[in-house]
Design a protein around this motif. Structure first.
Motif, PDB file in Angstrom:
ATOM      1  N   LYS A 184       0.859  -1.173   0.000  1.00 29.75           N
ATOM      2  CA  LYS A 184       0.000   0.000   0.000  1.00 29.75           C
ATOM      3  C   LYS A 184       0.903   1.232   0.000  1.00 29.75           C
ATOM      4  O   LYS A 184       2.110   1.138   0.285  1.00 29.75           O
ATOM      5  CB  LYS A 184      -0.898   0.008   1.240  1.00 29.75           C
ATOM      6  CG  LYS A 184      -0.115   0.027   2.547  1.00 29.75           C
ATOM      7  CD  LYS A 184      -1.018   0.044   3.763  1.00 29.75           C
ATOM      8  CE  LYS A 184      -0.167   0.082   5.043  1.00 29.75           C
ATOM      9  NZ  LYS A 184      -0.982   0.201   6.255  1.00 29.75           N
ATOM     10  N   ALA A 203      -3.386   8.717  -4.986  1.00 29.03           N
ATOM     11  CA  ALA A 203      -4.378   7.743  -5.457  1.00 29.03           C
ATOM     12  C   ALA A 203      -4.005   7.215  -6.840  1.00 29.03           C
ATOM     13  O   ALA A 203      -4.150   6.018  -7.118  1.00 29.03           O
ATOM     14  CB  ALA A 203      -5.760   8.385  -5.481  1.00 29.03           C
ATOM     15  N   TRP A 234      -7.668   6.232   1.255  1.00 29.11           N
ATOM     16  CA  TRP A 234      -8.288   5.984  -0.043  1.00 29.11           C
ATOM     17  C   TRP A 234      -8.036   4.530  -0.419  1.00 29.11           C
ATOM     18  O   TRP A 234      -6.895   4.062  -0.367  1.00 29.11           O
ATOM     19  CB  TRP A 234      -7.698   6.910  -1.111  1.00 29.11           C
ATOM     20  CG  TRP A 234      -8.243   6.655  -2.490  1.00 29.11           C
ATOM     21  CD1 TRP A 234      -9.357   7.212  -3.035  1.00 29.11           C
ATOM     22  CD2 TRP A 234      -7.704   5.780  -3.477  1.00 29.11           C
ATOM     23  NE1 TRP A 234      -9.551   6.730  -4.307  1.00 29.11           N
ATOM     24  CE2 TRP A 234      -8.551   5.844  -4.609  1.00 29.11           C
ATOM     25  CE3 TRP A 234      -6.590   4.937  -3.515  1.00 29.11           C
ATOM     26  CZ2 TRP A 234      -8.313   5.099  -5.765  1.00 29.11           C
ATOM     27  CZ3 TRP A 234      -6.344   4.183  -4.658  1.00 29.11           C
ATOM     28  CH2 TRP A 234      -7.199   4.276  -5.769  1.00 29.11           C
ATOM     29  N   VAL A 235      -9.109   3.823  -0.740  1.00 28.07           N
ATOM     30  CA  VAL A 235      -9.017   2.401  -1.084  1.00 28.07           C
ATOM     31  C   VAL A 235      -9.522   2.208  -2.492  1.00 28.07           C
ATOM     32  O   VAL A 235     -10.591   2.714  -2.863  1.00 28.07           O
ATOM     33  CB  VAL A 235      -9.816   1.540  -0.082  1.00 28.07           C
ATOM     34  CG1 VAL A 235      -9.709   0.067  -0.434  1.00 28.07           C
ATOM     35  CG2 VAL A 235      -9.316   1.770   1.340  1.00 28.07           C
ATOM     36  N   HIS A 249     -14.046   0.260   0.071  1.00 26.16           N
ATOM     37  CA  HIS A 249     -14.057   1.679   0.424  1.00 26.16           C
ATOM     38  C   HIS A 249     -15.341   2.026   1.184  1.00 26.16           C
ATOM     39  O   HIS A 249     -15.311   2.710   2.216  1.00 26.16           O
ATOM     40  CB  HIS A 249     -13.952   2.513  -0.861  1.00 26.16           C
ATOM     41  CG  HIS A 249     -13.812   3.981  -0.637  1.00 26.16           C
ATOM     42  ND1 HIS A 249     -12.587   4.613  -0.533  1.00 26.16           N
ATOM     43  CD2 HIS A 249     -14.741   4.967  -0.482  1.00 26.16           C
ATOM     44  CE1 HIS A 249     -12.764   5.896  -0.345  1.00 26.16           C
ATOM     45  NE2 HIS A 249     -14.063   6.139  -0.314  1.00 26.16           N
ATOM     46  N   GLY A 280      -4.310   0.815  -1.874  1.00 25.93           N
ATOM     47  CA  GLY A 280      -4.818   2.132  -1.531  1.00 25.93           C
ATOM     48  C   GLY A 280      -3.709   3.072  -1.131  1.00 25.93           C
ATOM     49  O   GLY A 280      -2.518   2.739  -1.187  1.00 25.93           O
TER      50      GLY A 280
END
Length: 376
Positions: free
Chosen positions: A100, A131, A339-340, A346, A141
């Protein structure tokens, strides 16, 4: 029209310190070029650590206008905003949570600038670039931890999820001396702290607060043993290498306050703080001898003493620890952004964070009510 671009830098040595700090990174000691460079040069982050530098550099018409300390992470250790449950849930559902992207200062639960720019449009571009980097690199993310409240609000505007957590901070209400602070406490709490300090100072030695050239290489040798002991008990193995403290001595000793307890001429316990423009940041503690209340004296009471003497606005004593409440460190909200990439996950995290935020708010209100200060 101005041209705004964002690029990824795999080592902080690839940017001039004046360009990095000139964006506003020197507002906090942990986001300075020299601190982040010390982590990389000492191999505390990088190959084999799970922290792989991927800093973002924003340029406006070719000139550096914003920076963000970022790392590709292969685990969640050393972050202090805990997402292990998210990782387990994501992987049980068939996803791959690691790696990540993490915008953070490694091993440092201290609020400070993360979207480091004086230009809001550049800050927004840095968030959007995180992102985008995560999406293009196949990462699960992007996360921004211990950011400012203003950065958290901006993140929500561009689609990040905001998370609220809490720490315990001491606030300087214009005190001229430690006794002025004690005078604001209830009688019972005031007496307890005085008794605690008396017992701590009766350990059979002396306590010194050292800064800058007062700190000698031998002091770091002693502190390394303290740090190893605490790190071994808390994390299994210390995050920082021995070389980190040597580099800290060379490049940042003026930013350090080292509080040492010595007995028979030998350091037996110590607490390391970093000095900011308006705050003192407690970071590490350790000892090779156990003495009643010495931890509280070195980490909390001496920090308050020094902050009052220097006119600093607050002391931030690190993550967690409700025991700090009785010593005048009150609940303070901290912020992070998430942020995923997976839309369903999310949404699930968004629902979790709404409920968690309510619980954190209720806990902070309860703890504030339980604080040691006199009513009225």
């Amino acid at each position: 029209m101005s041209e705004l671009t964002v690029s990824v830098l795999s080592a902080i040595s690839g940017i001039d310190p004046a360009e990095w700090d000139g964006c506003g990174a020197d507002a906090n000691p942990f986001t300075t070029h020299r601190f982040l460079a010390a982590l990389e040069a000492s191999a505390s982050v990088g190959e084999g650590t799970g922290w792989h530098p991927s800093h973002l550099i924003a340029r406006l018409d070719g000139k550096v206008a914003g920076v963000a300390p970022c790392y590709v992470k292969t685990h969640s250790q050393g972050e202090y905003i805990f997402d292990h449950a998210w990782a387990h849930a994501y992987e049980r559902a068939g996803g791959r949570y690691y790696p990540k992207l993490q915008c953070a200062v490694p091993f440092t639960p201290v609020t400070g600038p993360r979207l480091i720019s004086a230009i809001p449009a550049v800050q927004g571009a840095l968030l959007q670039a995180m992102a985008q980097v995560a999406r293009q690199s196949g990462l699960s993310g992007a996360h921004v931890t211990f950011c400012s409240a203003a950065e958290a609000a901006l993140g929500e505007e561009v689609g990040y999820l905001s998370r609220a957590s809490e720490q315990f901070h001491w606030q300087n209400d214009g005190y001229a001396a430690f006794d002025d602070f004690l005078g604001r406490l209830s009688s019972r709490k005031r007496k307890a702290i005085r008794k605690e300090r008396e017992r701590a100072q009766a350990f059979g030695g002396s306590i010194r607060s050292l800064r800058g050239d007062e700190i000698l290489p031998a002091h770091w040798d002693a502190f390394w043993h303290f740090y190893q002991d605490t790190g071994g008990r808390k994390w299994g193995s210390p995050y920082l290498t021995r070389a980190f403290f040597d580099i800290l001595h060379d490049t940042m000793r003026d930013d350090c306050l080292l509080v040492l307890a010595e007995r028979d001429g030998r350091p037996i316990a110590g607490a390391l703080n970093l000095i900011g423009r308006d705050a003192l940041y407690g970071r590490y503690w350790g000892c090779i001898e156990d003495h009643p209340h010495l931890h509280f004296e070195l980490c909390y009471h001496r920090a308050i003493d020094w902050a009052i003497a220097q006119g600093l606005a607050r002391v931030e004593a690190g993550a967690q620890g409700e025991h700090k409440l009785a010593r005048g460190y009150m609940p303070s909200q901290t912020h992070s952004l998430h942020w995923v990439a997976d839309e369903g996950f999310h949404k699930a995290i968004a629902d979790y964070l709404r409920r968690e935020r309510d619980a954190v708010g209720q806990e902070m209100a309860l703890l504030t009510e339980m604080g040691p200060f006199r009513r009225g």
